[in-house]
Motif scaffolding. Sequence first.
Motif, PDB file in Angstrom:
ATOM      1  N   UNK A 252       0.849  -1.201   0.000  1.00  0.00           N
ATOM      2  CA  UNK A 252       0.000   0.000   0.000  1.00  0.00           C
ATOM      3  C   UNK A 252       0.873   1.235   0.000  1.00  0.00           C
ATOM      4  N   UNK A 253       0.282   2.342  -0.410  1.00  0.00           N
ATOM      5  CA  UNK A 253       0.990   3.616  -0.276  1.00  0.00           C
ATOM      6  C   UNK A 253       0.980   4.024   1.188  1.00  0.00           C
ATOM      7  N   UNK A 254       2.027   4.659   1.622  1.00  0.00           N
ATOM      8  CA  UNK A 254       2.066   5.126   3.005  1.00  0.00           C
ATOM      9  C   UNK A 254       3.103   6.235   3.137  1.00  0.00           C
ATOM     10  N   UNK A 255       3.216   6.780   4.336  1.00  0.00           N
ATOM     11  CA  UNK A 255       4.138   7.899   4.567  1.00  0.00           C
ATOM     12  C   UNK A 255       5.198   7.532   5.601  1.00  0.00           C
ATOM     13  N   UNK A 256       6.381   8.085   5.414  1.00  0.00           N
ATOM     14  CA  UNK A 256       7.507   7.810   6.305  1.00  0.00           C
ATOM     15  C   UNK A 256       7.230   8.136   7.763  1.00  0.00           C
ATOM     16  N   UNK A 257       6.315   9.091   8.014  1.00  0.00           N
ATOM     17  CA  UNK A 257       6.059   9.446   9.415  1.00  0.00           C
ATOM     18  C   UNK A 257       5.345   8.328  10.161  1.00  0.00           C
ATOM     19  N   UNK A 258       4.730   7.401   9.416  1.00  0.00           N
ATOM     20  CA  UNK A 258       4.056   6.279  10.064  1.00  0.00           C
ATOM     21  C   UNK A 258       5.035   5.109  10.251  1.00  0.00           C
ATOM     22  N   UNK A 259       5.825   4.838   9.250  1.00  0.00           N
ATOM     23  CA  UNK A 259       6.812   3.762   9.342  1.00  0.00           C
ATOM     24  C   UNK A 259       7.940   4.045   8.346  1.00  0.00           C
ATOM     25  N   UNK A 260       9.171   3.777   8.766  1.00  0.00           N
ATOM     26  CA  UNK A 260      10.336   4.091   7.922  1.00  0.00           C
ATOM     27  C   UNK A 260      10.322   3.338   6.594  1.00  0.00           C
ATOM     28  N   UNK A 261       9.557   2.236   6.514  1.00  0.00           N
ATOM     29  CA  UNK A 261       9.540   1.489   5.241  1.00  0.00           C
ATOM     30  C   UNK A 261       8.917   2.317   4.115  1.00  0.00           C
ATOM     31  N   UNK A 262       8.149   3.350   4.483  1.00  0.00           N
ATOM     32  CA  UNK A 262       7.525   4.207   3.470  1.00  0.00           C
ATOM     33  C   UNK A 262       8.338   5.456   3.169  1.00  0.00           C
ATOM     34  N   UNK A 263       9.542   5.517   3.716  1.00  0.00           N
ATOM     35  CA  UNK A 263      10.389   6.682   3.467  1.00  0.00           C
ATOM     36  C   UNK A 263      11.008   6.544   2.078  1.00  0.00           C
ATOM     37  N   UNK A 264      10.730   7.485   1.156  1.00  0.00           N
ATOM     38  CA  UNK A 264      11.242   7.299  -0.205  1.00  0.00           C
ATOM     39  C   UNK A 264      12.718   7.642  -0.362  1.00  0.00           C
ATOM     40  N   UNK A 265      13.308   8.280   0.661  1.00  0.00           N
ATOM     41  CA  UNK A 265      14.705   8.700   0.537  1.00  0.00           C
ATOM     42  C   UNK A 265      15.601   7.982   1.550  1.00  0.00           C
ATOM     43  N   UNK A 266      16.832   7.712   1.112  1.00  0.00           N
ATOM     44  CA  UNK A 266      17.828   7.176   2.036  1.00  0.00           C
ATOM     45  C   UNK A 266      18.549   8.353   2.670  1.00  0.00           C
ATOM     46  N   UNK A 267      18.821   9.373   1.852  1.00  0.00           N
ATOM     47  CA  UNK A 267      19.463  10.595   2.341  1.00  0.00           C
ATOM     48  C   UNK A 267      18.672  11.782   1.817  1.00  0.00           C
ATOM     49  N   UNK A 268      18.378  12.724   2.694  1.00  0.00           N
ATOM     50  CA  UNK A 268      17.815  13.994   2.244  1.00  0.00           C
ATOM     51  C   UNK A 268      18.381  15.047   3.194  1.00  0.00           C
ATOM     52  N   UNK A 269      19.349  15.792   2.708  1.00  0.00           N
ATOM     53  CA  UNK A 269      20.043  16.731   3.590  1.00  0.00           C
ATOM     54  C   UNK A 269      20.446  17.972   2.815  1.00  0.00           C
ATOM     55  N   UNK A 270      20.659  19.058   3.552  1.00  0.00           N
ATOM     56  CA  UNK A 270      21.164  20.269   2.903  1.00  0.00           C
ATOM     57  C   UNK A 270      22.256  20.869   3.772  1.00  0.00           C
ATOM     58  N   UNK A 271      23.106  21.667   3.151  1.00  0.00           N
ATOM     59  CA  UNK A 271      24.131  22.385   3.915  1.00  0.00           C
ATOM     60  C   UNK A 271      24.325  23.757   3.287  1.00  0.00           C
ATOM     61  N   UNK A 272      24.907  24.638   4.056  1.00  0.00           N
ATOM     62  CA  UNK A 272      25.200  25.975   3.544  1.00  0.00           C
ATOM     63  C   UNK A 272      26.249  25.890   2.449  1.00  0.00           C
ATOM     64  N   UNK A 273      26.158  26.845   1.527  1.00  0.00           N
ATOM     65  CA  UNK A 273      27.159  26.930   0.477  1.00  0.00           C
ATOM     66  C   UNK A 273      28.426  27.572   1.060  1.00  0.00           C
ATOM     67  N   UNK A 274      29.572  26.890   1.006  1.00  0.00           N
ATOM     68  CA  UNK A 274      30.779  27.420   1.651  1.00  0.00           C
ATOM     69  C   UNK A 274      31.413  28.578   0.865  1.00  0.00           C
ATOM     70  N   UNK A 275      32.084  29.440   1.610  1.00  0.00           N
ATOM     71  CA  UNK A 275      32.801  30.572   1.016  1.00  0.00           C
ATOM     72  C   UNK A 275      34.185  30.530   1.650  1.00  0.00           C
ATOM     73  N   UNK A 276      35.211  30.285   0.862  1.00  0.00           N
ATOM     74  CA  UNK A 276      36.559  30.127   1.442  1.00  0.00           C
ATOM     75  C   UNK A 276      37.536  31.140   0.851  1.00  0.00           C
TER      76      UNK A 276
END
Length: 269
Positions: free
Chosen positions: A145-169
């Motif tokens: 069935x379709x489901x959402x990650x907030x109910x169970x991790x098996x419905x999480x469509x992503x393994x990684x979903x992250x963001x970071x600031x763009x660095x300035x060096x």
Amino acid sequence: MKIEVLEKNETNLRVIVKEADVPLMNALRRIALAEVPSMAIDEVVMVENSSILQDEIVAHRLGLTPLKTDLETYNLPEDCECQSEFGCPQCRVTLTLDAESKEGTRTVYSAELVSENPDVVPVSDKVPLIKLAKGQKLKLEAYARLGKGKKHAKWQPVAVCAYKYFPKIEVPTKKCEDCQKCADICPKKVFTVKDEKIDVRDLLACNLCMDCVEACTIEPKPIKVEWEKNVFIMNIESTGVLPPERILREATKILDKQLKDFEEQLKVE
Ligand SMILES: [Zn+2]
């Protein structure tokens, strides 16, 4: 807002998002993790299980097997017209497995799952489900069935979903004594040393850990690491159930709907 694609393939998407802010990026990240629906096995009817694994463990393994998701054809069970606990062809896909070991011990892989819909099948054929010894059998019917990650991790469509600031060096423009130190300590190998001078090799690899600044013994520090306030690098790795750009697009749609609902509620109050 401006988006620039850095990398895009079947499972990975890396983009630079300009003129955005943290609340928006975080909302999209959380929605991608917890609210974008995907397909997963939710119920298993065991017909025969003479393996050494209990029914519950087999069902758990089946649930965590990523399935290709078809968001156009299927409804979330809670939104489906049928409103039935068992589901209907619009909110449920049946998969069957009939495996037996006739000679020696063998591994049963996800490829042996037979789906009634050829579009809803395991993402990979090579997920080991169970090992059967000679004479053992596993026969079952599973409902996805379709489901959402907030109910169970098996419905999480992503393994990684992250963001970071763009660095300035900013690196020193001339040679300096302990020149190598900052380059050597960087865990992400951001710097390179050319003619005893520091140069930025891979700016996007920087995770702003500041090890390089701390390693520098010269005062005032000639090396400067900062970040752009409104520019982000977002990285989405799909489990294969949906293409990563589709997950991001669905996340924006869900956020839009939530905001519209909020607005409606405000009007009523
Ligand atoms: Zn239904």
